[in-house]
Motif scaffolding. Structure first.
Motif, mmCIF file in Angstrom:
data_model
loop_
_atom_site.group_PDB
_atom_site.id
_atom_site.type_symbol
_atom_site.label_atom_id
_atom_site.label_comp_id
_atom_site.label_asym_id
_atom_site.label_seq_id
_atom_site.Cartn_x
_atom_site.Cartn_y
_atom_site.Cartn_z
ATOM 1 N N ALA A 136 -23.410 -30.396 -37.196
ATOM 2 C CA ALA A 136 -22.090 -30.972 -37.470
ATOM 3 C C ALA A 136 -21.615 -31.738 -36.253
ATOM 4 C CB ALA A 136 -21.077 -29.885 -37.816
ATOM 5 N N GLY A 137 -20.749 -32.717 -36.515
ATOM 6 C CA GLY A 137 -20.067 -33.426 -35.443
ATOM 7 C C GLY A 137 -18.762 -32.695 -35.140
ATOM 8 N N LEU A 138 -18.272 -32.855 -33.930
ATOM 9 C CA LEU A 138 -17.042 -32.193 -33.508
ATOM 10 C C LEU A 138 -15.971 -33.229 -33.196
ATOM 11 C CD1 LEU A 138 -18.671 -29.606 -31.098
ATOM 12 C CD2 LEU A 138 -17.955 -29.232 -33.468
ATOM 13 N N LYS A 139 -14.732 -32.898 -33.500
ATOM 14 C CA LYS A 139 -13.613 -33.785 -33.164
ATOM 15 C C LYS A 139 -13.440 -33.817 -31.649
ATOM 16 C CE LYS A 139 -11.171 -33.265 -37.517
ATOM 17 N NZ LYS A 139 -9.897 -32.941 -38.165
ATOM 18 N N ASN A 140 -12.711 -34.835 -31.149
ATOM 19 C CA ASN A 140 -12.574 -34.979 -29.701
ATOM 20 C C ASN A 140 -11.746 -33.841 -29.095
ATOM 21 O OD1 ASN A 140 -9.840 -35.660 -30.023
ATOM 22 N ND2 ASN A 140 -10.294 -37.832 -30.102
ATOM 23 N N SER A 141 -11.790 -33.738 -27.770
ATOM 24 C CA SER A 141 -11.184 -32.585 -27.095
ATOM 25 C C SER A 141 -9.658 -32.582 -27.142
ATOM 26 C CB SER A 141 -11.673 -32.491 -25.647
ATOM 27 O OG SER A 141 -11.079 -33.476 -24.832
ATOM 28 N N ALA A 142 -9.020 -33.690 -27.532
ATOM 29 C CA ALA A 142 -7.567 -33.685 -27.686
ATOM 30 C C ALA A 142 -7.154 -32.698 -28.784
ATOM 31 C CB ALA A 142 -7.063 -35.088 -28.024
ATOM 32 N N GLN A 143 -8.093 -32.385 -29.666
ATOM 33 C CA GLN A 143 -7.808 -31.464 -30.764
ATOM 34 C C GLN A 143 -8.393 -30.076 -30.516
ATOM 35 O OE1 GLN A 143 -8.263 -33.423 -34.663
ATOM 36 N NE2 GLN A 143 -8.810 -35.244 -33.465
ATOM 37 N N ALA A 144 -8.820 -29.832 -29.284
ATOM 38 C CA ALA A 144 -9.500 -28.583 -28.938
ATOM 39 C C ALA A 144 -8.603 -27.630 -28.151
ATOM 40 C CB ALA A 144 -10.751 -28.899 -28.123
ATOM 41 N N LYS A 145 -9.030 -26.407 -28.065
ATOM 42 C CA LYS A 145 -8.393 -25.365 -27.265
ATOM 43 C C LYS A 145 -9.489 -24.639 -26.496
ATOM 44 C CE LYS A 145 -4.355 -25.320 -29.706
ATOM 45 N NZ LYS A 145 -3.196 -25.932 -29.175
ATOM 46 N N ARG A 146 -9.123 -24.115 -25.338
ATOM 47 C CA ARG A 146 -10.006 -23.239 -24.570
ATOM 48 C C ARG A 146 -9.264 -21.933 -24.335
ATOM 49 N NH1 ARG A 146 -12.550 -27.222 -19.929
ATOM 50 N NH2 ARG A 146 -14.005 -28.245 -21.338
ATOM 51 N N ILE A 147 -9.992 -20.855 -24.380
ATOM 52 C CA ILE A 147 -9.425 -19.559 -24.058
ATOM 53 C C ILE A 147 -10.134 -19.074 -22.807
ATOM 54 C CG2 ILE A 147 -9.173 -17.152 -24.763
ATOM 55 C CD1 ILE A 147 -9.368 -19.881 -27.333
ATOM 56 N N VAL A 148 -9.382 -18.852 -21.748
ATOM 57 C CA VAL A 148 -9.915 -18.354 -20.490
ATOM 58 C C VAL A 148 -9.697 -16.850 -20.473
ATOM 59 C CG1 VAL A 148 -9.744 -18.446 -17.977
ATOM 60 C CG2 VAL A 148 -9.397 -20.529 -19.327
ATOM 61 N N CYS A 149 -10.769 -16.102 -20.268
ATOM 62 C CA CYS A 149 -10.707 -14.646 -20.220
ATOM 63 C C CYS A 149 -10.806 -14.187 -18.768
ATOM 64 C CB CYS A 149 -11.849 -14.036 -21.017
ATOM 65 S SG CYS A 149 -11.909 -14.566 -22.730
ATOM 66 N N GLU A 150 -9.815 -13.446 -18.330
ATOM 67 C CA GLU A 150 -9.837 -12.840 -16.996
ATOM 68 C C GLU A 150 -9.498 -11.372 -17.174
ATOM 69 O OE1 GLU A 150 -8.192 -14.869 -13.586
ATOM 70 O OE2 GLU A 150 -7.894 -16.658 -14.822
ATOM 71 N N GLY A 151 -10.540 -10.520 -17.090
ATOM 72 C CA GLY A 151 -10.323 -9.110 -17.383
ATOM 73 C C GLY A 151 -9.761 -8.993 -18.789
ATOM 74 N N PRO A 152 -8.686 -8.229 -18.965
ATOM 75 C CA PRO A 152 -8.101 -8.086 -20.305
ATOM 76 C C PRO A 152 -7.191 -9.258 -20.692
ATOM 77 C CG PRO A 152 -6.917 -6.724 -18.757
ATOM 78 C CD PRO A 152 -8.068 -7.317 -17.996
ATOM 79 N N GLY A 153 -6.867 -10.134 -19.747
ATOM 80 C CA GLY A 153 -5.947 -11.237 -20.013
ATOM 81 C C GLY A 153 -6.619 -12.438 -20.654
ATOM 82 N N ARG A 154 -5.827 -13.184 -21.439
ATOM 83 C CA ARG A 154 -6.306 -14.399 -22.089
ATOM 84 C C ARG A 154 -5.287 -15.510 -21.881
ATOM 85 N NH1 ARG A 154 -9.713 -11.161 -22.062
ATOM 86 N NH2 ARG A 154 -11.089 -10.469 -23.721
ATOM 87 N N THR A 155 -5.776 -16.697 -21.494
ATOM 88 C CA THR A 155 -4.923 -17.870 -21.318
ATOM 89 C C THR A 155 -5.461 -18.988 -22.190
ATOM 90 O OG1 THR A 155 -4.523 -17.241 -19.013
ATOM 91 C CG2 THR A 155 -4.014 -19.515 -19.630
ATOM 92 N N VAL A 156 -4.591 -19.644 -22.926
ATOM 93 C CA VAL A 156 -4.989 -20.746 -23.790
ATOM 94 C C VAL A 156 -4.697 -22.059 -23.074
ATOM 95 C CG1 VAL A 156 -4.578 -21.923 -25.985
ATOM 96 C CG2 VAL A 156 -4.550 -19.411 -25.877
ATOM 97 N N ILE A 157 -5.702 -22.941 -23.063
ATOM 98 C CA ILE A 157 -5.550 -24.265 -22.474
ATOM 99 C C ILE A 157 -5.733 -25.284 -23.590
ATOM 100 C CG2 ILE A 157 -6.459 -25.931 -20.813
ATOM 101 C CD1 ILE A 157 -7.539 -23.498 -19.226
ATOM 102 N N ASP A 158 -4.768 -26.170 -23.753
ATOM 103 C CA ASP A 158 -4.842 -27.216 -24.766
ATOM 104 C C ASP A 158 -5.632 -28.408 -24.240
ATOM 105 O OD1 ASP A 158 -3.194 -25.806 -26.550
ATOM 106 O OD2 ASP A 158 -1.397 -26.559 -25.575
ATOM 107 N N GLY A 159 -6.404 -29.055 -25.126
ATOM 108 C CA GLY A 159 -7.090 -30.293 -24.779
ATOM 109 C C GLY A 159 -6.086 -31.417 -24.715
ATOM 110 N N PRO A 160 -6.462 -32.581 -24.263
ATOM 111 C CA PRO A 160 -7.828 -32.994 -23.948
ATOM 112 C C PRO A 160 -8.291 -32.462 -22.595
ATOM 113 C CG PRO A 160 -6.320 -34.805 -23.554
ATOM 114 C CD PRO A 160 -5.513 -33.674 -24.126
ATOM 115 N N PHE A 161 -9.607 -32.439 -22.420
ATOM 116 C CA PHE A 161 -10.215 -31.943 -21.194
ATOM 117 C C PHE A 161 -10.775 -33.105 -20.392
ATOM 118 C CE2 PHE A 161 -10.885 -28.553 -24.461
ATOM 119 C CZ PHE A 161 -9.809 -27.783 -24.068
#
Length: 141
Positions: free
Chosen positions: A44-69
Motif C-alpha cells: 500500500a501507499g501511505l499518505k504524507n507525514s502531515a497526516q501522520a502521528k508519532r507516539i514517543v514511549c519513555e518508560g510508562p509515559g507516552r507523548t504524541v507528536i503531530d506531523g509533518p516531520f
C-alpha cells in the motif's frame, strides 16, 4: 523468505504531489509482474507525514507528536511484502521497480524475522507450536 520493501518519501510525495499517470501505470505493470511470479503478498501507499502521528514511549509515559516531520528522506511513502527465495531475488526484483518520480528515489528491503531466527530466544517446543488466534493465521513470527 519474506521481506518488507519500503519506498522512501521524496520531497514531491511529501508535498502531496502524486506520481504522473505514466508512473502509476508503470508501477501497476510491475506489481502485476510480482503477482504473476507469486512474489507479491501485500502492499500500500501511505499518505504524507502531515497526516501522520508519532507516539514517543519513555518508560510508562507516552507523548504524541503531530506531523509533518522534518526528515523527509527517512520517511516511508509506501510498502510491500514479498515472498522470495533469498535477498538476491529481492534485490533483482527491486532493481526492476519503476522510479515513481523524475528525480532520485530510494527503496529499502528488510527481511522479516523467521522462526529459525528466534531459536536462541525460544525453546524448540515453543518454535514448533502453532500460534493461536488470528496471529497464527497470518503467519506472524
Amino acid at each position: 523468505m519474506r521481506v518488507m520493501v519500503f519506498a522512501k518519501t521524496t520531497e514531491d510525495s511529501e508535498k502531496g504531489e502524486p506520481p504522473t499517470p505514466e508512473a502509476f501505470a508503470a508501477m501497476d505493470r510491475f506489481i502485476e509482474e510480482l503477482v504473476k511470479a507469486g512474489v507479491f503478498v501485500a502492499g500500500a501507499g501511505l499518505k504524507n507525514s502531515a497526516q501522520a502521528k508519532r507516539i514517543v514511549c519513555e518508560g510508562p509515559g507516552r507523548t504524541v507528536i503531530d506531523g509533518p516531520f522534518a526528515e523527509t528522506r527517512e520517511l516511508v511513502a509506501g510498502f510491500s511484502i514479498w515472498e522470495v527465495k533469498d535477498m538476491d531475488e529481492a534485490m533483482a526484483w527491486a532493481k526492476r521497480s519503476p522510479n515513481p518520480t523524475s528525480g532520485r528515489s530510494e527503496i529499502e528491503i528488510r527481511p522479516f524475522y523467521e522462526a529459525a531466527d528466534l531459536a536462541e530466544f525460544m525453546t524448540p517446543e515453543e518454535l514448533s507450536a502453532p500460534r493461536d488466534g488470528e496471529r497464527g493465521k497470518l503467519g506472524v513470527a
